[in-house]
Design a protein around this motif. Structure first.
Motif, mmCIF file in Angstrom:
data_model
loop_
_atom_site.group_PDB
_atom_site.id
_atom_site.type_symbol
_atom_site.label_atom_id
_atom_site.label_comp_id
_atom_site.label_asym_id
_atom_site.label_seq_id
_atom_site.Cartn_x
_atom_site.Cartn_y
_atom_site.Cartn_z
ATOM 1 N N PRO A 229 -12.490 1.762 4.440
ATOM 2 C CA PRO A 229 -11.388 1.034 3.797
ATOM 3 C C PRO A 229 -10.747 1.852 2.672
ATOM 4 N N GLU A 231 -7.743 1.215 -0.232
ATOM 5 C CA GLU A 231 -6.878 0.231 -0.875
ATOM 6 C C GLU A 231 -5.659 0.942 -1.442
ATOM 7 N N GLN A 233 -1.679 0.443 -3.115
ATOM 8 C CA GLN A 233 -0.683 -0.436 -3.738
ATOM 9 C C GLN A 233 0.698 0.024 -3.306
ATOM 10 N N ASP A 238 2.062 -5.010 -4.285
ATOM 11 C CA ASP A 238 1.013 -5.686 -3.525
ATOM 12 C C ASP A 238 -0.031 -4.682 -3.062
ATOM 13 N N TYR A 239 -1.270 -5.140 -3.002
ATOM 14 C CA TYR A 239 -2.365 -4.290 -2.539
ATOM 15 C C TYR A 239 -2.639 -4.559 -1.071
ATOM 16 N N LYS A 240 -2.823 -3.476 -0.322
ATOM 17 C CA LYS A 240 -3.161 -3.572 1.090
ATOM 18 C C LYS A 240 -4.399 -2.733 1.373
ATOM 19 N N ILE A 241 -5.161 -3.179 2.364
ATOM 20 C CA ILE A 241 -6.378 -2.477 2.745
ATOM 21 C C ILE A 241 -6.170 -1.864 4.129
ATOM 22 N N ASP A 265 -3.903 -1.458 9.215
ATOM 23 C CA ASP A 265 -3.780 -2.442 8.145
ATOM 24 C C ASP A 265 -4.703 -3.628 8.442
ATOM 25 N N THR A 267 -5.485 -5.918 5.964
ATOM 26 C CA THR A 267 -5.353 -6.840 4.834
ATOM 27 C C THR A 267 -5.434 -8.288 5.287
ATOM 28 N N LEU A 270 -8.912 -9.233 6.461
ATOM 29 C CA LEU A 270 -9.868 -9.424 5.366
ATOM 30 C C LEU A 270 -9.605 -10.740 4.639
ATOM 31 N N LEU A 271 -8.307 -11.071 4.448
ATOM 32 C CA LEU A 271 -7.995 -12.345 3.806
ATOM 33 C C LEU A 271 -8.510 -13.508 4.642
#
Length: 538
Positions: A229, A231, A233, A238-241, A265, A267, A270-271
């Motif tokens: 992963p 991370e 910005q 906004d932050y994306k993984i 991506d 993100t 994970l959310l």
């Protein structure tokens, strides 16, 4: 003659005849006609034409591949004409006098051949254009290789695009040399601004449990890494993984030259996983709470069963241990009062009367307590049968009339002539009427009035209203009088009258068991109106 094109000049003198019969320049006697023919027949396809398009020479390779059109006569010699596309090139060069190089395609049956052609002008010693020459090199293999390479590259890009969000390459120093266009959607920056940066410059790699960095450690050792992963910005804050995967690249000599990799991506995933974990944790907490409450309920239910069992045992013992001696006391008091075994004095007769009344009151209290307990335990028997309203009112009046006469109370409405049947338990219905009438007699002052009214409601119920002219009940106390062991705190209910507040409680419970209800309307100046609603028999 001279050839002028791409910086080279060749001087040609004298003319010789070619095998086709046309005149061909010779090289100062060194080049013979046979040598000229031998050389050009072995060469790739070629032609030589005058500025007007007349063919001067065409070797067998040209004639075999391009199959010129109809023959034409030139100086008593027969030569083929050029194809139209070649003739257009000759015409154009005759005007521009510039060399042209172009890729040509040729349909050969079910296949297509490709030729890299070069067309150039030829000048004499006086720099006059005398001919245009064209040579053709078969580039089919090269073109097919390029097409295949292009298709493979397109296939690779399609697969990579489908398998990842963007792809990247670095040099041996770890600096980005290539980033695919889709990185704009991912991080909001064009590829140009990302080149010469390191992956670690784009964001922060998530550390391992031991604090190490899997991707950077792999790149230092020149080994593959997968799903690390990162991370990042983006430009909007906004932050994306991104899951970063890469493999080392080595050249033909085995020397390390950099890395290639993909980025996905994750993100949203994970959310979703975080929400799922949170929901799972909340569900587990809820299940634990429910489990604990179930355990508490089971313990409470067990205690309740034990309490009910103890209460039943207590009621059985009370019924036997209290009622038996009370009945004996009442019976002996009645025998003494009748002077069965001899006369007694007036004082003793008064005492015997008090004993008899107190015993009966205590027995009535015990019966009420037992009835309430039976109702709460669903063990009181209720047998609904058609019962005459007039009979119920008459019987209840008989039971309270002596006490009413002692207080000189007037009771009206006790005689009902209409034939109305109730769907009630006769014993319990009489108990309700006697309790309500008894309270009216008990709390109405001397020389007062008590009345009984009734009204049929929707051919389903009958409302029996018992009213009095007593002081009444305060509004805030009207609900309390139906609670066990509760009496009103104002008016006559605060006086030291007989009873402990069970009659109304028992009457309300019995009425509801039979499908009815009891309500009250009263004021401290207008007396009280108790309405008993009972179902009609059909």
């Amino acid at each position: 003659m001279t050839e002028r094109g791409q910086g080279s000049v060749v001087s040609l003198h004298t003319d010789v005849k070619s095998t086709s019969g046309s005149e061909i320049p010779s090289m100062q006697g060194i080049v013979s006609r046979e040598f000229f023919d031998a050389v050009f027949e072995q060469a790739p396809p070629m032609y030589m034409a005058r500025p007007d398009g007349t063919v001067i020479y065409a070797n067998s390779g040209y004639r075999e591949h391009f199959r010129p059109g109809a023959a034409q006569r030139v100086d008593d010699q027969i030569l083929p004409t050029l194809p139209q596309d070649h003739l257009d090139i000759v015409t154009r060069i005759a005007e521009t006098k510039e060399t042209e190089t172009r890729q040509l395609s040729l349909n050969a049956g079910q296949t297509t051949e490709f030729f890299l052609s070069r067309h150039f002008p030829i000048f004499d010693d006086e720099n006059q254009l005398i001919a245009i020459c064209g040579s053709f090199i078969n580039s089919t293999r090269q073109v097919n290789a390029e097409i295949k390479l292009r298709d493979e590259k397109r296939r690779f890009l399609d697969i990579t695009r489908a398998a990842s969000d963007w792809i990247w390459e670095t040099d041996a120093d770890g600096k980005l040399t290539f980033v695919s266009d889709r990185v704009v959607q991912a991080v909001g920056l064009p590829p140009m601004l990302l080149k010469s940066k390191r992956l670690a410059d784009l964001g922060v790699f998530k550390p391992e449990a031991d604090g190490g960095n899997k991707a950077e450690a792999a790149m230092e050792q020149h080994v593959p890494f997968r799903s690390v992963p990162l991370e990042i910005q983006d430009t909007s804050g906004d932050y994306k993984i991104f899951n970063m995967s890469g493999v080392p690249v080595f050249n033909d000599k085995g020397r390390y030259v950099g890395y290639r990799g993909t980025s996905d991506d994750i993100t949203a995933r994970l959310l979703a996983e975080d929400e799922a974990m949170s929901s799972k944790a909340e569900l587990e907490r809820a299940i634990n709470e429910i489990t604990q409450k179930n355990m508490q309920l089971e313990m409470t239910a067990k205690k309740a069963l034990e309490s009910a069992k103890a209460k039943d045992t207590f009621l059985a013992n009370m019924s036997h241990e209290l009622r038996t001696p009370l009945n004996a006391i009442i019976g002996f008091a009645e025998v003494i009062g009748l002077e069965t075994f001899g006369p007694i004095s007036d004082k003793y007769r008064e005492y015997v009367g008090d004993i008899l009344n107190s015993g009966k009151h205590l027995l009535s209290l015990i019966e009420d307590i037992l009835d309430i307990a039976r109702i709460e335990s669903d063990k009181i028997p209720i047998e609904i049968v058609p019962t005459s309203l007039a009979g119920m009112v008459a019987d209840s009046y008989v039971l309270i009339q002596n006490h009413a006469r002692e207080k000189r109370l007037e009771i009206i409405g006790t005689r009902i002539t209409e034939n109305i049947d109730l769907a009630v338990d006769p014993t319990r219905c009489l108990q309700i009427l006697v309790n309500i009438l008894g309270n009216a007699v008990k709390f109405t002052p001397r020389n007062g009035t008590i009345g009984i009214e009734y009204e049929i409601i929707d051919e389903t119920f009958v409302d029996i209203t018992i009213w009095d002219t007593g002081p009444g009940i305060a509004e805030e106390d009207q609900e309390k009088i139906f609670e066990a062991f509760k009496q009103a705190h104002e008016g006559v209910y605060s006086r030291g009258t007989d009873g402990v507040g069970l009659g109304l409680t028992l009457s309300l419970k019995l009425a509801r068991l039979m499908g009815g209800n009891i309500t009250v309307k009263s004021s401290l100046s207008d007396g009280s109106r108790f309405k008993i609603r009972l179902p009609l028999a059909h």
